[in-house]
Design a protein around this motif. Structure first.
Motif, PDB file in Angstrom:
ATOM      1  N   GLN A  67       0.767  -1.152   0.047  1.00  0.00           N
ATOM      2  CA  GLN A  67      -0.017   0.139  -0.090  1.00  0.00           C
ATOM      3  C   GLN A  67       0.926   1.203   0.040  1.00  0.00           C
ATOM      4  OE1 GLN A  67      -2.947  -0.180   3.248  1.00  0.00           O
ATOM      5  NE2 GLN A  67      -4.289  -1.497   1.998  1.00  0.00           N
ATOM      6  N   SER A  68       2.130   1.235   0.605  1.00  0.00           N
ATOM      7  CA  SER A  68       2.997   2.448   0.654  1.00  0.00           C
ATOM      8  C   SER A  68       3.976   2.530  -0.501  1.00  0.00           C
ATOM      9  CB  SER A  68       3.694   2.368   1.931  1.00  0.00           C
ATOM     10  OG  SER A  68       4.311   1.056   2.244  1.00  0.00           O
ATOM     11  N   GLY A  69       4.026   1.381  -1.464  1.00  0.00           N
ATOM     12  CA  GLY A  69       4.819   1.523  -2.659  1.00  0.00           C
ATOM     13  C   GLY A  69       5.483   0.042  -2.643  1.00  0.00           C
ATOM     14  N   GLU A  70       6.364   0.050  -3.678  1.00  0.00           N
ATOM     15  CA  GLU A  70       7.115  -1.227  -4.315  1.00  0.00           C
ATOM     16  C   GLU A  70       8.113  -1.532  -3.106  1.00  0.00           C
ATOM     17  OE1 GLU A  70       7.154  -4.372  -7.230  1.00  0.00           O
ATOM     18  OE2 GLU A  70       5.918  -2.511  -7.181  1.00  0.00           O
ATOM     19  N   ILE A  71       8.366  -2.771  -2.875  1.00  0.00           N
ATOM     20  CA  ILE A  71       9.612  -3.205  -1.915  1.00  0.00           C
ATOM     21  C   ILE A  71      10.121  -4.159  -2.538  1.00  0.00           C
ATOM     22  CG2 ILE A  71       8.340  -2.462   0.218  1.00  0.00           C
ATOM     23  CD1 ILE A  71       7.702  -5.350   0.728  1.00  0.00           C
ATOM     24  N   VAL A  72      11.665  -4.282  -1.970  1.00  0.00           N
ATOM     25  CA  VAL A  72      12.402  -5.393  -2.209  1.00  0.00           C
ATOM     26  C   VAL A  72      12.805  -6.258  -1.129  1.00  0.00           C
ATOM     27  CG1 VAL A  72      14.486  -6.102  -3.342  1.00  0.00           C
ATOM     28  CG2 VAL A  72      13.292  -4.142  -4.206  1.00  0.00           C
ATOM     29  N   LEU A  73      12.680  -7.572  -0.957  1.00  0.00           N
ATOM     30  CA  LEU A  73      12.811  -8.420   0.039  1.00  0.00           C
ATOM     31  C   LEU A  73      13.977  -9.453  -0.267  1.00  0.00           C
ATOM     32  CD1 LEU A  73       9.105  -9.021  -0.212  1.00  0.00           C
ATOM     33  CD2 LEU A  73      10.180  -8.490   1.765  1.00  0.00           C
ATOM     34  N   LYS A  74      14.768  -9.866   0.634  1.00  0.00           N
ATOM     35  CA  LYS A  74      15.829 -10.784   0.614  1.00  0.00           C
ATOM     36  C   LYS A  74      15.605 -12.046   1.626  1.00  0.00           C
ATOM     37  CE  LYS A  74      20.729 -10.674   1.945  1.00  0.00           C
ATOM     38  NZ  LYS A  74      21.777  -9.858   2.457  1.00  0.00           N
ATOM     39  N   THR A 131      13.352 -10.489   4.798  1.00  0.00           N
ATOM     40  CA  THR A 131      13.236  -9.101   5.236  1.00  0.00           C
ATOM     41  C   THR A 131      13.327  -8.296   4.164  1.00  0.00           C
ATOM     42  OG1 THR A 131      15.836  -9.498   5.333  1.00  0.00           O
ATOM     43  CG2 THR A 131      14.754 -10.012   7.325  1.00  0.00           C
ATOM     44  N   THR A 132      12.768  -7.013   4.410  1.00  0.00           N
ATOM     45  CA  THR A 132      12.732  -5.911   3.629  1.00  0.00           C
ATOM     46  C   THR A 132      14.239  -5.418   3.444  1.00  0.00           C
ATOM     47  OG1 THR A 132      10.100  -5.698   3.940  1.00  0.00           O
ATOM     48  CG2 THR A 132      11.401  -4.065   2.859  1.00  0.00           C
ATOM     49  N   ILE A 133      14.689  -5.149   2.343  1.00  0.00           N
ATOM     50  CA  ILE A 133      15.970  -4.428   2.238  1.00  0.00           C
ATOM     51  C   ILE A 133      15.627  -3.170   1.186  1.00  0.00           C
ATOM     52  CG2 ILE A 133      17.262  -6.415   2.424  1.00  0.00           C
ATOM     53  CD1 ILE A 133      17.701  -6.493  -0.655  1.00  0.00           C
ATOM     54  N   PHE A 145      16.397   6.675   0.659  1.00  0.00           N
ATOM     55  CA  PHE A 145      16.125   8.174   0.084  1.00  0.00           C
ATOM     56  C   PHE A 145      16.038   7.872  -1.353  1.00  0.00           C
ATOM     57  CE2 PHE A 145      18.288  11.888  -1.871  1.00  0.00           C
ATOM     58  CZ  PHE A 145      19.116  10.949  -2.596  1.00  0.00           C
ATOM     59  N   GLY A 146      15.174   8.671  -2.128  1.00  0.00           N
ATOM     60  CA  GLY A 146      15.006   8.552  -3.614  1.00  0.00           C
ATOM     61  C   GLY A 146      14.128   7.673  -4.258  1.00  0.00           C
ATOM     62  N   PHE A 147      13.819   6.550  -3.168  1.00  0.00           N
ATOM     63  CA  PHE A 147      13.005   5.496  -3.947  1.00  0.00           C
ATOM     64  C   PHE A 147      11.499   5.791  -3.590  1.00  0.00           C
ATOM     65  CE2 PHE A 147      11.116   1.262  -3.664  1.00  0.00           C
ATOM     66  CZ  PHE A 147      11.549   0.802  -4.804  1.00  0.00           C
ATOM     67  N   THR A 148      10.716   6.086  -4.499  1.00  0.00           N
ATOM     68  CA  THR A 148       9.525   6.898  -4.480  1.00  0.00           C
ATOM     69  C   THR A 148       8.390   5.640  -4.447  1.00  0.00           C
ATOM     70  OG1 THR A 148       9.151   7.064  -6.802  1.00  0.00           O
ATOM     71  CG2 THR A 148      10.101   9.067  -5.518  1.00  0.00           C
ATOM     72  N   GLY A 149       7.325   5.991  -3.727  1.00  0.00           N
ATOM     73  CA  GLY A 149       6.090   5.011  -3.613  1.00  0.00           C
ATOM     74  C   GLY A 149       5.868   4.604  -4.918  1.00  0.00           C
ATOM     75  N   GLY A 150       5.697   5.381  -5.911  1.00  0.00           N
ATOM     76  CA  GLY A 150       4.997   5.471  -7.034  1.00  0.00           C
ATOM     77  C   GLY A 150       6.017   4.672  -8.056  1.00  0.00           C
ATOM     78  N   ASP A 151       7.246   4.506  -7.664  1.00  0.00           N
ATOM     79  CA  ASP A 151       8.180   4.050  -8.739  1.00  0.00           C
ATOM     80  C   ASP A 151       8.372   2.424  -8.791  1.00  0.00           C
ATOM     81  OD1 ASP A 151      10.121   4.125 -10.500  1.00  0.00           O
ATOM     82  OD2 ASP A 151      11.640   4.698  -9.195  1.00  0.00           O
ATOM     83  N   SER A 152       7.480   1.762  -9.487  1.00  0.00           N
ATOM     84  CA  SER A 152       7.372   0.361  -9.409  1.00  0.00           C
ATOM     85  C   SER A 152       8.571  -0.206  -9.946  1.00  0.00           C
ATOM     86  CB  SER A 152       6.109   0.017 -10.340  1.00  0.00           C
ATOM     87  OG  SER A 152       6.339   0.444 -11.634  1.00  0.00           O
ATOM     88  N   VAL A 153       8.670  -1.474  -9.361  1.00  0.00           N
ATOM     89  CA  VAL A 153       9.935  -2.163  -9.851  1.00  0.00           C
ATOM     90  C   VAL A 153       9.525  -3.071 -11.093  1.00  0.00           C
ATOM     91  CG1 VAL A 153      11.419  -4.169  -9.143  1.00  0.00           C
ATOM     92  CG2 VAL A 153      11.034  -2.317  -7.427  1.00  0.00           C
ATOM     93  N   HIS A 154      10.456  -3.010 -11.968  1.00  0.00           N
ATOM     94  CA  HIS A 154      10.218  -3.938 -13.171  1.00  0.00           C
ATOM     95  C   HIS A 154      11.226  -4.998 -13.392  1.00  0.00           C
ATOM     96  CE1 HIS A 154      13.324  -1.631 -15.356  1.00  0.00           C
ATOM     97  NE2 HIS A 154      12.430  -0.404 -14.867  1.00  0.00           N
ATOM     98  N   SER A 155      12.419  -4.804 -12.704  1.00  0.00           N
ATOM     99  CA  SER A 155      13.627  -5.715 -12.919  1.00  0.00           C
ATOM    100  C   SER A 155      14.239  -5.977 -11.470  1.00  0.00           C
ATOM    101  CB  SER A 155      14.383  -5.218 -14.004  1.00  0.00           C
ATOM    102  OG  SER A 155      13.833  -5.077 -15.266  1.00  0.00           O
ATOM    103  N   LEU A 156      14.739  -7.195 -11.402  1.00  0.00           N
ATOM    104  CA  LEU A 156      15.748  -7.764 -10.590  1.00  0.00           C
ATOM    105  C   LEU A 156      16.854  -8.322 -11.016  1.00  0.00           C
ATOM    106  CD1 LEU A 156      13.677  -8.989  -7.477  1.00  0.00           C
ATOM    107  CD2 LEU A 156      14.788  -6.655  -7.670  1.00  0.00           C
ATOM    108  N   VAL A 157      18.137  -7.853 -11.027  1.00  0.00           N
ATOM    109  CA  VAL A 157      19.135  -8.286 -11.649  1.00  0.00           C
ATOM    110  C   VAL A 157      20.391  -8.615 -10.770  1.00  0.00           C
ATOM    111  CG1 VAL A 157      20.787  -8.279 -13.528  1.00  0.00           C
ATOM    112  CG2 VAL A 157      18.659  -7.264 -13.823  1.00  0.00           C
TER     113      VAL A 157
END
Length: 175
Positions: free
Chosen positions: A70-77, A86-88, A95-107
């Motif tokens: 609900q608060s935006g995209e997250i990356v977990l490990k 855990t959320t990383i 800073f700089g990672f905005t809630g509306g900035d959806s993740v499209h790739s993990l490499v």
């Protein structure tokens, strides 16, 4: 439901993870190239559907996932093959990672352990220490996909989709 995301370990193609549309509680692992699958019992995150999975080929059991909240995209490990998470990276943690900035790739860096690139719609983020610290390495609009060159692991390719800006055709950028 169908498969939402699939990750194959490049150093061990028999190891595969799949997420069904139900979310993290629908994580499955195969150790025989996909012939048989076993559900992974997870703790630490089960609320949202997972959109992306990535396996660190240098560190056994280390996998990453991206999910909307609900608060935006997250990356977990997970360092134990998907059992605990855990959320990383989240809007609140970086800073700089905005809630509306959806993740499209993990490499994951193929030759550098604990290196992960996160491709989002408006920026590319990098960690070299498994998510403890992050650096925004590129910012632009309409970023669509991210990948590493398998022959030159320091070369990043970014696909930019300018259709939302009224331009025509996708662009491929190389770092």
């Amino acid at each position: 439901g169908g498969v939402q995301s699939l990750a194959i370990n490049p150093n061990n193609p028999h190891e595969r993870y799949a997420i069904l549309q139900g979310g993290m509680d629908s994580l499955y692992k195969s150790e025989d190239g996909g012939q048989t699958w076993n559900q992974v019992q997870t703790t630490g995150f089960a609320a949202a559907p997972i959109h992306h999975l990535a396996i660190d080929p240098q560190t056994p059991g280390l996998i990453y996932a991206a999910a909307p909240t609900q608060s935006g995209e997250i990356v977990l490990k997970s360092a134990d093959g998907g059992q605990t998470w855990t959320t990383i990276l989240s809007p609140q943690l970086k800073f700089g990672f905005t809630g509306g900035d959806s993740v499209h790739s993990l490499v994951v860096g193929s030759q550098t352990p604990n290196t992960l690139y996160v491709g989002a719609a408006q920026a590319i983020y990098k960690t070299s220490d498994g998510g403890a610290t992050w650096l925004e390495i590129y910012a632009d609009y309409n970023l669509a996909h991210l990948n590493l060159d398998p022959t030159t692991p320091t070369a990043l390719y970014i696909i930019k989709n300018p259709y939302n800006m009224g331009e025509s055709g996708a662009q491929v950028l190389r770092s």
